[in-house]
Design a protein around this motif. Structure first.
Motif, PDB file in Angstrom:
ATOM      1  N   GLN A 129       0.824  -1.206   0.000  1.00 31.71           N
ATOM      2  CA  GLN A 129       0.000   0.000   0.000  1.00 31.71           C
ATOM      3  C   GLN A 129       0.859   1.258   0.000  1.00 31.71           C
ATOM      4  O   GLN A 129       0.639   2.195  -0.769  1.00 31.71           O
ATOM      5  N   LEU A 130       1.869   1.253   0.845  1.00 28.06           N
ATOM      6  CA  LEU A 130       2.750   2.419   0.953  1.00 28.06           C
ATOM      7  C   LEU A 130       3.499   2.660  -0.359  1.00 28.06           C
ATOM      8  O   LEU A 130       3.588   3.796  -0.850  1.00 28.06           O
ATOM      9  N   LEU A 131       4.024   1.575  -0.922  1.00 32.80           N
ATOM     10  CA  LEU A 131       4.871   1.725  -2.107  1.00 32.80           C
ATOM     11  C   LEU A 131       4.077   2.146  -3.344  1.00 32.80           C
ATOM     12  O   LEU A 131       4.604   2.743  -4.269  1.00 32.80           O
ATOM     13  N   ARG A 132       2.794   1.829  -3.315  1.00 29.05           N
ATOM     14  CA  ARG A 132       1.955   2.169  -4.465  1.00 29.05           C
ATOM     15  C   ARG A 132       1.311   3.540  -4.336  1.00 29.05           C
ATOM     16  O   ARG A 132       0.629   4.003  -5.250  1.00 29.05           O
ATOM     17  N   SER A 133       1.472   4.157  -3.164  1.00 29.61           N
ATOM     18  CA  SER A 133       0.770   5.428  -2.935  1.00 29.61           C
ATOM     19  C   SER A 133       1.417   6.557  -3.731  1.00 29.61           C
ATOM     20  O   SER A 133       2.507   6.417  -4.285  1.00 29.61           O
ATOM     21  N   GLU A 134       0.731   7.666  -3.765  1.00 29.90           N
ATOM     22  CA  GLU A 134       1.201   8.848  -4.489  1.00 29.90           C
ATOM     23  C   GLU A 134       2.598   9.251  -4.040  1.00 29.90           C
ATOM     24  O   GLU A 134       3.497   9.466  -4.828  1.00 29.90           O
ATOM     25  N   THR A 135       2.703   9.362  -2.716  1.00 23.69           N
ATOM     26  CA  THR A 135       3.980   9.788  -2.149  1.00 23.69           C
ATOM     27  C   THR A 135       4.517   8.689  -1.252  1.00 23.69           C
ATOM     28  O   THR A 135       4.294   8.693  -0.049  1.00 23.69           O
ATOM     29  N   PRO A 136       5.209   7.727  -1.824  1.00 18.84           N
ATOM     30  CA  PRO A 136       5.715   6.601  -1.026  1.00 18.84           C
ATOM     31  C   PRO A 136       6.877   7.020  -0.123  1.00 18.84           C
ATOM     32  O   PRO A 136       7.634   7.938  -0.476  1.00 18.84           O
ATOM     33  N   PRO A 137       7.010   6.357   1.016  1.00 25.38           N
ATOM     34  CA  PRO A 137       8.159   6.614   1.900  1.00 25.38           C
ATOM     35  C   PRO A 137       9.419   6.016   1.281  1.00 25.38           C
ATOM     36  O   PRO A 137       9.332   5.223   0.351  1.00 25.38           O
ATOM     37  N   ASP A 138      10.582   6.402   1.813  1.00 22.15           N
ATOM     38  CA  ASP A 138      11.814   5.800   1.299  1.00 22.15           C
ATOM     39  C   ASP A 138      12.403   4.808   2.288  1.00 22.15           C
ATOM     40  O   ASP A 138      13.457   4.228   2.058  1.00 22.15           O
ATOM     41  N   SER A 139      11.692   4.616   3.400  1.00 21.07           N
ATOM     42  CA  SER A 139      12.185   3.656   4.384  1.00 21.07           C
ATOM     43  C   SER A 139      11.073   3.226   5.337  1.00 21.07           C
ATOM     44  O   SER A 139      10.111   3.957   5.559  1.00 21.07           O
ATOM     45  N   LEU A 140      11.263   2.022   5.890  1.00 23.72           N
ATOM     46  CA  LEU A 140      10.250   1.418   6.768  1.00 23.72           C
ATOM     47  C   LEU A 140      10.889   1.014   8.087  1.00 23.72           C
ATOM     48  O   LEU A 140      11.976   0.450   8.114  1.00 23.72           O
ATOM     49  N   ILE A 141      10.158   1.291   9.173  1.00 21.47           N
ATOM     50  CA  ILE A 141      10.547   0.709  10.457  1.00 21.47           C
ATOM     51  C   ILE A 141       9.457  -0.282  10.831  1.00 21.47           C
ATOM     52  O   ILE A 141       8.290   0.096  10.916  1.00 21.47           O
ATOM     53  N   CYS A 142       9.834  -1.540  11.020  1.00 19.52           N
ATOM     54  CA  CYS A 142       8.837  -2.576  11.280  1.00 19.52           C
ATOM     55  C   CYS A 142       8.830  -2.981  12.749  1.00 19.52           C
ATOM     56  O   CYS A 142       9.868  -3.042  13.394  1.00 19.52           O
ATOM     57  N   MET A 143       7.644  -3.301  13.248  1.00 23.45           N
ATOM     58  CA  MET A 143       7.500  -3.673  14.653  1.00 23.45           C
ATOM     59  C   MET A 143       8.042  -5.067  14.947  1.00 23.45           C
ATOM     60  O   MET A 143       8.276  -5.416  16.100  1.00 23.45           O
ATOM     61  N   SER A 144       8.195  -5.884  13.926  1.00 24.43           N
ATOM     62  CA  SER A 144       8.704  -7.237  14.164  1.00 24.43           C
ATOM     63  C   SER A 144       9.374  -7.773  12.915  1.00 24.43           C
ATOM     64  O   SER A 144       9.137  -7.286  11.818  1.00 24.43           O
ATOM     65  N   ASN A 145      10.168  -8.780  13.097  1.00 27.96           N
ATOM     66  CA  ASN A 145      10.832  -9.406  11.962  1.00 27.96           C
ATOM     67  C   ASN A 145       9.830  -9.965  10.972  1.00 27.96           C
ATOM     68  O   ASN A 145      10.043  -9.907   9.764  1.00 27.96           O
ATOM     69  N   PHE A 146       8.742 -10.499  11.483  1.00 29.17           N
ATOM     70  CA  PHE A 146       7.760 -11.081  10.583  1.00 29.17           C
ATOM     71  C   PHE A 146       7.178 -10.014   9.663  1.00 29.17           C
ATOM     72  O   PHE A 146       7.048 -10.211   8.456  1.00 29.17           O
ATOM     73  N   ALA A 147       6.841  -8.878  10.250  1.00 29.65           N
ATOM     74  CA  ALA A 147       6.328  -7.775   9.438  1.00 29.65           C
ATOM     75  C   ALA A 147       7.375  -7.367   8.407  1.00 29.65           C
ATOM     76  O   ALA A 147       7.064  -7.092   7.245  1.00 29.65           O
ATOM     77  N   ALA A 148       8.633  -7.364   8.826  1.00 26.53           N
ATOM     78  CA  ALA A 148       9.712  -6.980   7.910  1.00 26.53           C
ATOM     79  C   ALA A 148       9.841  -7.984   6.759  1.00 26.53           C
ATOM     80  O   ALA A 148      10.095  -7.599   5.625  1.00 26.53           O
ATOM     81  N   PHE A 149       9.635  -9.268   7.062  1.00 26.60           N
ATOM     82  CA  PHE A 149       9.693 -10.267   5.989  1.00 26.60           C
ATOM     83  C   PHE A 149       8.620  -9.977   4.944  1.00 26.60           C
ATOM     84  O   PHE A 149       8.863 -10.055   3.749  1.00 26.60           O
ATOM     85  N   GLY A 150       7.433  -9.639   5.435  1.00 22.34           N
ATOM     86  CA  GLY A 150       6.352  -9.313   4.518  1.00 22.34           C
ATOM     87  C   GLY A 150       6.707  -8.121   3.655  1.00 22.34           C
ATOM     88  O   GLY A 150       6.482  -8.123   2.440  1.00 22.34           O
TER      89      GLY A 150
END
Lengths: 344, 344
Positions: A234-255
């Motif tokens: 969702q983030l990457l497809r948005s108009e103004t995507p972020p350039d970095s992600l902080i994930c709450m868990s490794n599993f979320a990061a894998f996704g």
DNA sequence: TTGTAAGCGTTATCAT
DNA sequence: ATGATAACGCTTACAA
């Protein structure tokens, strides 16, 4: 077959109170007698009954670790072994044993307050915040029962936790240092103190750099792969995507990793991914994940120490302890050219 | 403050033996009296002391789980939480608690035989084979102390383990079905029963197919990434490289994966990689690893059940229990074209 | 059906 | 420095 203090006493020709004093190395017993009695104890292969001792001393020499086994997905479960190791290393040397109990047996009479505490099965308690409601804390406080909560919780007088706010700051600072400036936050349940503190740290650090974290870049959800995947897409497809992600868990990061791969987004060049927690296998992803290591053994040690202090009657005041996390930078965020190559 | 059986007795106007019988729901007590006494127990918020009960009954209602925390790399540690969950689920419902103890306190008097068993802190024991030497088993047998070993071990009368031979067969069969025919074996210490059984299963299955496993394709070593990496490199660079690998652990498989990637060997097309054990994150590697899942919760349940049988005096004979592993086929070995797409 | 009293194996308080 | 003896809180014959 079984040999008791009485057997030792008569075999040694002394009173059992004398044997008891030898057992406890009382200074009022002569070396002679001590030697003699100890010799006989060896010969007869005697070991005092911990139950009888417990009854006489009114203590079990046991501390309880309370968990909720129905919540199999909790962060701490992954590190259960090392937490236990930490606790054991401090209480074991003080002649305490560790009893693991499951709150799930929450049947009428099966409540741990009865099963463990009122029945005097344990002299102290360590429990995760997920099982230690404010109400329970109050009850324990009222009973004046020594306990430590793993994680800061309202109502608890004494706790040990990781510094989640600092963790948020560390991950954010790292991203900024790598030249990222549009940070999104993935995972975490709204209202969950863990989420709130981590996000807070993240925001603080952004603020220092004159940046901010817009609401639409906060992707709440369980700390699961599916959530990370959806959020990243969702983030990457948005108009103004972020350039970095902080994930709450490794599993979320894998996704998130998976989502980026599918969309052809280059990591770390186009997107940096950093995550809380350091699972045993997170260095084996492609690319390896920058993560925040939490020393869970140390958490166990701290909890054990705090608890022993409480049991010994020191530390009446009650206090909390914050452990610093450790940043482990890996390829998923390292986009600056380095001479030294990537760290493992 | 604290209320004992005597308080209840006098408050109810009965003898404490009567209260005791009510506590144990003796049929010789009238419903009337039971109601009355129970009412008072509620009012006075009474919980019997487990220590006093233990002393009178000569049992602790505690079972011990013995581990060696110095061995942080053991397979079981990863699954410690679920093993404990399994054990607890059976002993908990029988009113037993679980005490975790570390053998490491192997100081003169700190030996678990004294600390746990002779001191009567626990009524039964569960321990991994890595801490249960044949000698210790003999001693426990001699003491007639109920115990179950996790893993088959010489000298143990009663154990629960995974069927490692079947596991070897399953992984091998799967590789053969995918069209691989030159299977190498990576990891495992020579002489380690775990290694021997797994390899044996592998060989059996190859033999059935008219194939064999040459000595130079057995790469012994610790179950570590580095070992898997080195082994795979060596194998792939040899004159006659294998077309598939069976790894003793996920870590070894990660190393092999890395080696193949560096050498430009395509997985699964040119090399199939399958591994024992299913770590939480092994499905997130690239490509995801075909692995052999071991139901560790079930292992805990089985161990708990066997132990309770022994404590209750049934199962005098002693026996072992083999649990079947479950194959999880993933991309790292699936090279046949499928209509259905890859399983997750 | 209920009560009496003797354990269970230690520790702790006094005397001696 | 050592010994009697009474706790500790419950269970369990055995009596009533």
């Amino acid at each position: 077959m079984k040999v008791t203090i009485t057997d030792i006493a008569s075999a040694a020709g002394v009173a059992k109170s004398t044997v008891s004093k030898v057992l406890n190395d009382s200074p009022k017993i002569s070396q002679e007698t001590k030697h003699k009695v100890r010799e006989i104890m060896k010969q007869m292969n005697y070991t005092p009954s911990s139950i009888a001792t417990g009854l006489a001393r009114q203590s079990s020499s046991n501390i309880g670790l309370l968990i909720d086994m129905s919540k199999s997905s909790e962060f701490l479960n992954q590190f259960f072994y090392s937490i236990i190791g930490g606790i054991e290393s401090v209480i074991g040397s003080m002649k305490y044993e560790l009893t693991i109990a499951n709150v799930e047996h929450n049947h009428p009479e099966g409540h741990f307050l009865h099963r463990l505490i009122r029945s005097k099965r344990v002299d102290g308690l360590i429990a995760n915040t997920s099982v230690l409601t404010e109400e329970l804390c109050m009850e324990l406080n009222r009973l004046q029962f020594p306990y430590i909560s793993l994680g800061e919780v309202a109502g608890s007088e004494c706790w040990a936790d990781f510094d989640n706010e600092a963790g948020g700051r560390m991950l954010t600072r790292h991203l900024l240092e790598e030249g990222y400036s549009a940070v999104a936050f993935v995972g975490g349940q709204e209202g969950d103190p863990l989420f709130i503190r981590r996000l807070e740290g993240c925001r603080e650090e952004l603020l220092k750099a004159g940046l901010s974290l817009p609401e639409q870049w906060i992707m709440n959800g369980a700390a699961e792969e599916a959530v990370g995947y959806q959020a990243a897409k969702q983030l990457l497809r948005s108009e103004t995507p972020p350039d970095s992600l902080i994930c709450m868990s490794n599993f979320a990061a894998f996704g998130a990793l998976q989502a980026a791969r599918e969309l052809g987004v280059q990591i770390p060049a186009e997107l940096g991914i950093a995550t809380f927690d350091e699972y045993p296998l997170s260095r084996y992803t492609t690319p390896p994940l920058t993560s925040l290591n939490l020393d869970t053994f140390h958490l166990g040690v701290s909890a054990g120490e705090l608890l022993m202090e409480r049991i010994d009657g020191k530390n009446e005041a009650g206090r909390g302890l914050l452990l610093k996390p450790e940043l482990i930078p890996r390829e998923s965020t390292l986009r600056k050219v380095r001479e030294t190559g990537f760290p493992k």
